[in-house]
Design an enzyme around this catalytic site. Structure first.
Site, PDB file in Angstrom:
ATOM      1  N   HIS A   1       0.829  -1.210   0.000  1.00 56.71           N
ATOM      2  CA  HIS A   1       0.000   0.000   0.000  1.00 56.71           C
ATOM      3  C   HIS A   1       0.864   1.262   0.000  1.00 56.71           C
ATOM      4  CE1 HIS A   1      -4.468   0.332   0.409  1.00 56.71           C
ATOM      5  NE2 HIS A   1      -4.171   1.612   0.479  1.00 56.71           N
TER       6      HIS A   1
ATOM      7  N   GLY B   1       2.042   4.845  -8.429  1.00 62.26           N
ATOM      8  CA  GLY B   1       1.013   5.636  -7.771  1.00 62.26           C
ATOM      9  C   GLY B   1       1.477   7.061  -7.556  1.00 62.26           C
TER      10      GLY B   1
END
Length: 378
Positions: free
Chosen positions: A275, A329
């Site tokens: 994450h 990301g």
């Protein structure tokens, strides 16, 4: 610095930090607790050495990659990021449209500030949908049904948030949903007029796919309770596999035994991810977790890596250690913060150029040919 003079993703990050208010910048840039895991994600890539081979004709370089029957022009896509429109207005749509234009996948987050339907339309065939499994099964079913109707074929189930991460920056910034205009926030808005004016035009960001459910939310903790399911188990994953007729991926795998269980259940791929270091402060960098996972399931399913991609050569390192594909990301988000749509294009161009040059310097004509033989140390 002008966008065309940004030489690296780090340059774009520095530009975004100047243009975006601190509370919004920290929402994307920050990690859990000491942020050790976030830093190690990036640092560990630098420790993977590759051995160049010379006197090879590399005048033509092929960076294409195929996943689930679709050929993409680059071996990376845009990772899901929740509430990204708080970082820069319309960031979700900017990235979705850029991904369509450049023919790479865009993963729409459940927690996006734009509805999954609008993002599917913007990505136009290149969209995947990331799902947070809710403790309320009707909420999960609603999202899955909407994703089917919107035309998504790839469902990416996030498994790595059984408990909310503690992000110290968000606590210091008194992050709240809906946003509260504290004196400190107002000073930041005055100091960042470009962001403030753009946000006024587009309105305050929210979590669009959960808008009705979150009407009564008074804090970010309330939002996390809606998105996080401590009780999500392997049996739930089996039911999702039976329910979803398209390609099913599991994001957040860091152990080879978990990868094997995903393969046994019939998942089409896993995403080796922590994450981005946003939820857990401890644990391995993803590039270090990758090799044993690849050894366990390489012949059974596709392997995707995210967390820590900052250079084109990082994509090659991941491929050499067993990944078929990767997601960026923050790297692409920094571009949006640095210059909106043009900044997103610049971030993409930097990664693409670095990848092509690194392949040429490695003496490899095709990204698909990269393998363990390119590693200096195995």
């Amino acid at each position: 610095m002008r966008l065309d003079r940004a030489a690296s993703i780090d340059d774009l990050r520095a530009m975004a930090k100047r243009r975006v208010p601190r509370f919004a910048f920290d929402l994307v840039d920050g990690g859990a607790e000491s942020e050790r895991n976030m830093r190690r994600n990036v640092e560990a890539f630098e420790e993977v050495e590759l051995t160049p081979r010379y006197m090879v004709d590399v005048s033509q370089i092929d960076t294409c990659a195929m996943l689930f029957g679709q050929t993409y022009d680059q071996p990376f896509g845009a990772a899901p990021i929740g509430m990204l429109n708080a970082f820069w207005p319309n960031a979700d749509l900017i990235l979705a449209r850029m991904c369509k234009r450049e023919n790479i996948p865009y993963v729409a987050s459940s927690a996006a500030s734009t509805t999954l339907e609008r993002l599917a339309e913007a990505a136009d065939g290149n969209g995947w949908f990331q799902l947070y499994v809710s403790s309320d099964t009707s909420v999960t079913e609603s999202l899955i049904s909407r994703a089917e109707k919107a035309g998504y074929d790839v469902l990416l189930v996030t498994a790595d948030v059984p408990a909310a991460g503690k992000r110290d920056r968000d606590i210091r910034n008194q992050l709240s949903v809906p946003f509260r205009f504290t004196p400190d926030v107002l000073l930041q808005l005055i100091a960042n007029p470009t962001w403030s004016l753009a946000s006024l035009r587009h309105g305050k960001p929210n979590i669009a796919n959960y808008a009705d459910l979150l009407k009564g939310a008074t804090s970010y903790a309330d939002v996390q309770k809606t998105l996080i399911t401590p009780g999500f188990t392997w049996d739930d994953l089996k039911r999702l596999r039976e329910r979803w007729k398209g390609h099913l991926l599991v994001k957040g795998v860091l152990h080879p035994d978990d990868a094997l269980r995903c393969a046994d259940i019939g998942c089409d791929a896993i995403v080796v991810s922590n994450h981005g270091g946003r939820q857990v402060a401890f644990g391995p960098p993803t590039i270090e977790a990758l090799p044993p996972i690849a050894a366990a399931v390489r012949d059974r399913m596709k392997i995707i890596l995210d967390s820590g991609i900052r250079r084109g050569a990082d994509l090659i390192r991941a491929k050499a250690l067993g990944a078929d594909f990767a997601f960026a990301g923050r790297a692409l988000a920094y571009g949006v913060g640095a210059g909106g749509a043009q900044g997103a294009d610049r971030a993409f161009a930097i990664l693409k150029l670095e990848l092509v040059r690194a392949l040429g310097q490695l003496g490899t004509r095709s990204f698909g040919d990269v393998g363990s033989s390119h590693l200096t140390t195995r």
